[in-house]
Design a protein around this motif. Structure first.
Motif, PDB file in Angstrom:
ATOM      1  N   HIS A   1      48.802  41.574  31.929  1.00 31.27           N
ATOM      2  CA  HIS A   1      47.512  41.044  32.431  1.00 31.27           C
ATOM      3  C   HIS A   1      46.378  41.578  31.580  1.00 31.27           C
ATOM      4  O   HIS A   1      46.149  42.783  31.542  1.00 31.27           O
ATOM      5  CB  HIS A   1      47.374  41.414  33.913  1.00 31.27           C
TER       6      HIS A   1
ATOM      7  N   HIS B   1      42.391  40.167  30.108  1.00 24.75           N
ATOM      8  CA  HIS B   1      41.377  39.124  29.957  1.00 24.75           C
ATOM      9  C   HIS B   1      40.965  39.133  28.488  1.00 24.75           C
ATOM     10  O   HIS B   1      39.961  39.722  28.095  1.00 24.75           O
ATOM     11  CB  HIS B   1      40.207  39.385  30.898  1.00 24.75           C
TER      12      HIS B   1
ATOM     13  N   HIS C   1      44.655  38.617  41.448  1.00 22.23           N
ATOM     14  CA  HIS C   1      44.229  40.002  41.726  1.00 22.23           C
ATOM     15  C   HIS C   1      44.180  40.202  43.244  1.00 22.23           C
ATOM     16  O   HIS C   1      43.584  39.393  43.949  1.00 22.23           O
ATOM     17  CB  HIS C   1      42.830  40.260  41.173  1.00 22.23           C
TER      18      HIS C   1
ATOM     19  N   HIS D   1      46.986  44.734  40.433  1.00 23.72           N
ATOM     20  CA  HIS D   1      46.386  45.935  41.042  1.00 23.72           C
ATOM     21  C   HIS D   1      47.134  46.360  42.312  1.00 23.72           C
ATOM     22  O   HIS D   1      47.744  47.407  42.344  1.00 23.72           O
ATOM     23  CB  HIS D   1      44.881  45.788  41.312  1.00 23.72           C
TER      24      HIS D   1
ATOM     25  N   ASP E   1      44.130  44.910  31.229  1.00 23.78           N
ATOM     26  CA  ASP E   1      43.017  44.332  31.978  1.00 23.78           C
ATOM     27  C   ASP E   1      41.810  44.011  31.084  1.00 23.78           C
ATOM     28  O   ASP E   1      41.693  42.893  30.617  1.00 23.78           O
ATOM     29  CB  ASP E   1      42.635  45.271  33.143  1.00 23.78           C
TER      30      ASP E   1
HETATM   31 ZN    ZN Z   1      41.977  41.722  35.793  1.00 19.79          ZN
END
Ligand code: ZN
Length: 464
Positions: free
Chosen positions: A64, A66, A227, A257, A308
């Motif tokens: 994961h 971005h 998430h 998470h 992340d």
């Molecule tokens: Zn994230």
């Protein structure tokens, strides 16, 4: 017979349950696949890579990231999750042009390959227009990385996220038409770029939007990544319970998470065949909560590690392995300290380096939905491999090779990276010319910083 490469005489940490850890072993690659793992392999007409004294591992899987935020790397070192929402998602994201997404994805994917990450789940919530979607895929494609492109929603104002909490949920939807078009383009589910759907879920969206997005994933025949249970609003908004009430607990869903899942919600993840992606460095630094790898592991739920956001921490799997090894052991030590004030009993039930390496590789492949082709050095799987320099000043001498990777090595020791049978890094150097991608990402940074008002600190001093 296709092109063949033989990695000779390495310490091979296969992550394959049958093959285990092998000293002085060889790996034979033909075209895009691993065809043999054994000692004393020989083959004619092969390219030989001498791995004597080095450690061979499956490529890391980042479950994961971005990637579009690579253009604004380290703009937010001191942020908590709440300030990140208002500064990054409200200020920067709406101003992204397709070329910014392209530059960030290409640069971020090259960063991954350099760090030994051979598969990247690109959680792309920057689908502001159809052109943004094309730019994101193109950026990944140009680098040759294996990736799961998780198509997300437009990030054009805070109303797609944060204000949804106060306003009873966002009404913004994923662009289904573009999602269908990209799915037709990424129709090969064994291809180098496959597709998932990046959704927000019941914390953020009105129920009809949640239902629409989950049904869209089913129509497209792709997995969901979402998430959940992060920061304090994780306590008050029970997303898993919400999804269960709506009968939307799909198998193979990734719950990112998961810091504050309740006991019954953990069972929902397990019983529905879900998995978790933990970003321990970011979770600790930004206040999401502890990275509950041990809870997931006890329940048999696959744990993937993830980076992340590049805005706030380094984005490699060495960082994630160190963070989770320290934090999950630290939590257990605290329990022991609280129970045994004299300190006469050693802490029990501590996670191990071998678990951590499995999470960064094989379990990561399960989370990314590509375990059938990646995550272990297994004949028949795709050739996604990393050679760690075992002679480096911070790695040698090796006693336990797993410890060498998890506790000693860093990006500078990633000597060779092979993705889908193609050598992308050799002798510690990427084989891609970085000058064009670097120019593009720097121009993107300059543009984005010039567009965002009232920045303080170093960001205000950048050229505009
Ligand atoms: Zn994230």
């Amino acid at each position: 017979m296709g092109e063949r490469t033989l990695i000779k005489n390495g310490i091979v940490l296969t992550q394959d349950a049958q093959l285990g850890e092998m000293a002085g072993a060889d790996v034979l690659i033909e075209d895009d696949r691993i065809v043999a793992v054994a000692r004393g392999l020989s083959a004619d007409g092969v390219q030989v890579i001498d791995a004597t004294g080095d450690i061979v591992i499956p490529g890391f899987i980042d479950t994961h990231r971005h990637t579009w935020e690579t253009s604004i790397r380290t703009c937010a070192p001191d942020y908590a999750l709440i300030t990140y929402f208002s500064a990054i998602l409200d200020q920067f994201a709406p101003r992204y042009r397709p070329e910014d997404v392209h530059a960030a994805n290409a640069w971020g994917a090259l960063e991954c390959i350099n760090a030994g990450i051979t598969t990247l789940v690109d959680w792309s919530h920057i689908m502001n227009t159809p052109d943004h979607a094309d730019a994101a895929v193109q950026g990944l494609h140009e680098t040759g990385i294996r990736s799961v492109f998780a198509f997300g929603f437009p990030n054009t104002s805070l109303q797609v996220w944060w204000f949804g909490l106060d306003w009873g949920g966002s009404v913004e939807r994923i662009d289904g038409e573009t999602a269908h078009r990209i799915r037709r383009q990424l129709s090969d589910d064994q291809g180098l770029i496959t597709m998932a759907l990046a959704t927000r879920g019941p914390n953020f969206c009105k129920p009809d939007v949640v239902r629409y997005e989950w049904e869209l994933a089913r129509e497209l025949g792709i997995n969901i990544t979402v998430h959940v249970a992060m920061d304090r609003f994780g306590y008050t908004k029970m997303q898993l319970r919400g999804l269960q009430e709506m009968d939307l607990l799909y198998p193979n869903t990734t719950y990112i998470h998961s810091s504050h899942l309740l006991d019954d919600e953990w069972l929902m993840v397990r019983d529905s065949g879900g998995n978790v992606s933990l970003a321990p460095q970011i979770e600790l630094q930004m206040g999401h909560g502890w990275a509950p790898a041990q809870t997931a592991e006890r329940l048999g739920i696959p744990v993937g590690l993830s980076s992340d956001v590049a805005t706030t921490a380094s984005s490699d799997q060495f960082t994630q392995m160190h963070a989770i090894f320290a934090s999950e052991r630290g939590r257990r030590h605290q329990v022991s300290w609280d129970e045994d004030l004299d300190g006469t009993v050693a802490s029990s039930d501590l996670i191990t380096a071998r678990q951590v390496l499995r999470w960064a590789t094989l379990d990561g492949a399960k989370v990314a939905g590509i375990e059938d082709r990646a995550g272990s050095i297994t004949p028949g799987k795709k050739a996604d491999l990393v050679i760690i320099d075992g002679n480096a000043v911070n790695v040698a001498p090796i006693i336990d090779p797993v410890a060498a990777v998890v506790c000693a090595a860093d990006i500078s020791n990633v000597d060779t990276v092979i993705v889908n049978g193609v050598i992308r890094k050799r002798g510690g150097k990427l084989l891609t010319d970085l000058s064009g991608p670097r120019r593009a990402v720097m121009a993107s940074r300059d543009y984005l910083v010039s567009q965002v008002p009232a920045q303080e600190g170093w960001i205000a001093k950048l050229p505009s």
